[in-house]
Enzyme design. Structure first.
Site, PDB file in Angstrom:
ATOM      1  N   LYS A  50       0.816  -1.246  -0.046  1.00 16.52           N
ATOM      2  CA  LYS A  50      -0.014   0.100  -0.065  1.00 16.52           C
ATOM      3  C   LYS A  50       0.844   1.443  -0.005  1.00 16.52           C
ATOM      4  O   LYS A  50       1.961   1.232   0.766  1.00 16.52           O
ATOM      5  CB  LYS A  50      -0.985  -0.042   1.309  1.00 16.52           C
ATOM      6  CG  LYS A  50      -1.958   1.013   1.236  1.00 16.52           C
ATOM      7  CD  LYS A  50      -2.753   0.963   2.654  1.00 16.52           C
ATOM      8  CE  LYS A  50      -3.861   1.822   2.750  1.00 16.52           C
ATOM      9  NZ  LYS A  50      -4.699   1.748   3.892  1.00 16.52           N
ATOM     10  N   SER A 102      -9.707   1.891   2.974  1.00 16.21           N
ATOM     11  CA  SER A 102      -9.009   2.595   2.279  1.00 16.21           C
ATOM     12  C   SER A 102      -7.982   1.856   1.327  1.00 16.21           C
ATOM     13  O   SER A 102      -7.332   2.380   0.480  1.00 16.21           O
ATOM     14  CB  SER A 102      -8.126   3.809   3.031  1.00 16.21           C
ATOM     15  OG  SER A 102      -7.168   3.056   3.910  1.00 16.21           O
ATOM     16  N   SER A 141     -10.065  -0.437   7.181  1.00 15.49           N
ATOM     17  CA  SER A 141      -9.416  -0.368   5.813  1.00 15.49           C
ATOM     18  C   SER A 141      -8.697  -1.707   5.358  1.00 15.49           C
ATOM     19  O   SER A 141      -8.222  -1.618   3.988  1.00 15.49           O
ATOM     20  CB  SER A 141      -8.443   0.647   5.393  1.00 15.49           C
ATOM     21  OG  SER A 141      -9.095   1.945   5.468  1.00 15.49           O
TER      22      SER A 141
END
Ligand code: GLN
Length: 483
Positions: free
Chosen positions: A76, A151, A175
């Site tokens: 990420k 997210s 998330s």
């Protein structure tokens, strides 16, 4: 080749069926071919990947082994990667090349994992739809008109579309678990302090926790093994030994006490999801688990408390992005105030600006007691509810989300509508508990997740329950059409 899980890749590499370099090239080509539909990557690191894959092949040829040695993954884009853009999904950091690797990145690299790239995400990890990224929305591979969750939507979409077997992610209020549910993956948010936050760009420091997104519990165990452990660079990292997560996957579920909170099945839950959750409960009962109704009476206050605490911490954490110390700098500033105002105004998107303002307001002298302090008290009550529940049960089970993935843009005009979708996930962050989401079926062709929560440091128990469930169900093996 792209259908293989991490566990299968490890066996294939050990049996010399293929090399890490071959596999890495196949996946890089697949990303180039398919990702334009999804937008799941912000940066590809092809050269680094080939170099790491070759090095892993050499280490294997020299007799080394290990489940992650030569395994292709992605990070990420809020994990700092030395010399590589680390954007956090924001224009603010579009030109930021981190000067060092996050502990998670360094640990996985040392274990031999191969980094294919950096995945798309909501700006500064604020969101549940991956639509707030400065690099554009990510699409859900199960239906390209729907969001993948957020997210960590880029990591989720990429793994679900079989562009790679696993990726890192972070979970401040859901998330990891929510995008796992929306894309038919298994995602684990570890206990707060289990995985180092050093080099993870902070959103809300007392809630943020890194963890894996993969297709199976078995793969999450492999990833967590590589990520977890004490780190003296992170003062909130906890010095507890890391168990062998893969070794606990075979435990029987006979007599396992599963608590199902009655508050979870309220009016807000899609009845089709409620039915799938009941099916998963029946499945676990067949495996020997005992079901008990429990209560989490303060759950209703968790969303307001979270949406005070998280923005409050964000307003403090994001003050460093001022165009001087870090981040985008505006053109031709007239004076220092103009420099700050325009750099932050241009660098941050609307959701990030909203949260900075909410957080600064909640922390301001006149409102601190009414909002921030009260939210902290609720946080304690939420934790106490869990502590009481875990005196009676070994695990808590329920839906991960009240609804399946919504259509792109559907909640853009009403941020609170999106905040309400976090109802089942944020309590674990407020309490610091570990949580896992795993595939439990489909509604209108869109995946649904079931969430499991456990006491502190019982990640092994979560992975074991999920693995036993996955040995007896096939939801997690379903592949989105076109991928
Ligand atoms: N949806 C939540 C938020 O917007 C959680 C995000 C996260 O876990 N990073 O804050």
């Amino acid at each position: 080749m792209h259908q293989m899980t991490l566990a299968e890749i490890a066996r294939g590499l050990a049996d010399k069926k293929f090399s890490s370099e071959e596999l890495t090239k196949v996946l890089l080509a697949r990303i180039t071919q398919l990702d334009p539909q999804l937008n799941s990557f912000i940066s590809l690191t092809e050269e680094l990947a080939i170099e790491q894959a070759k090095a892993a092949d050499v280490r294997r040829a020299n007799g080394e082994s290990g489940a992650l040695l030569g395994a292709p993954i992605a990070h990420k884009d809020l994990f700092c990667t030395q010399g590589i853009r680390t954007s956090c999904g924001s224009k603010m950091l579009d030109n930021f090349k981190a000067p060092y690797d996050a502990t998670v990145v360094a640990k996985l690299a040392a274990a031999g994992a191969v980094t294919l790239g950096k995945t798309n995400m909501d700006e500064f990890a604020m969101g549940s739809a991956n639509e707030s990224s400065w690099y554009g929305a990510v699409k859900n591979p199960w239906n390209l008109e729907h969001v993948p969750g957020g997210s960590s939507g880029g990591s989720a979409a990429a793994v679900a579309a079989r562009l790679l077997p696993a990726a890192t992610a972070t979970d401040t209020g859901g998330s990891i678990r929510q995008p796992a549910a929306f894309t038919n993956l298994t995602g684990l948010k570890p206990t707060y302090g289990r995985v180092s936050r050093w080099g993870m760009i902070a959103y809300a420091s007392s809630l943020d926790q890194g963890g894996p997104l993969a297709r199976t519990a078995e793969d999450c165990a492999i990833m967590l093994q590589g990520m977890a452990g004490f780190d003296q660079n992170d003062s909130t990292s906890i010095d507890e030994p890391v168990p062998d997560y893969s070794a606990s996957l075979g435990d029987s579920l006979q007599g396992l006490r599963i608590g199902v909170p009655k508050e979870y099945f309220s009016a807000g839950l899609d009845p089709r999801i409620a039915e799938l959750i009941q099916n998963s409960i029946k499945e676990l009962q067949k495996l020997g688990a005992v079901i008990k109704e429990i209560s989490l009476p303060n759950m209703q206050h968790a969303i307001p408390a979270y949406y005070v605490i998280a923005p409050a911490e964000a307003s403090s954490n994001l003050s460093r992005f001022d165009g001087v110390r870090f981040g985008h700098r505006c053109e031709n500033p007239q004076n220092l105030i103009d420099l700050y105002k325009r750099s932050r105004g241009e660098g941050f998107g609307p959701e990030v600006q909203r949260r900075i303002m909410v957080g600064a307001y909640a922390l301001s002298a006149g409102y601190y007691d009414a909002y921030y302090l009260k939210a902290q008290k609720i946080r304690r009550l939420v934790k106490n509810d869990f502590m009481a529940a875990f005196n009676e049960v070994d695990i808590i089970l329920g839906p991960t989300t009240p609804n399946p993935a919504w259509k792109l843009g559907a909640k853009n005009s009403d941020p609170v509508a999106a905040y309400l979708e976090d109802v089942y996930t944020i309590t674990a962050n407020l309490a610091g508990l570990p949580g896992l989401s795993m595939p439990a079926g489909f509604v209108d062709g869109l995946p649904v997740g079931v969430q499991l929560l456990a006491p502190y440091f019982q990640e092994g128990r979560l992975l074991n329950v999920a693995h036993q469930y996955q040995l007896n169900t096939d939801w997690h093996t379903r592949t989105p059409q076109g991928f």
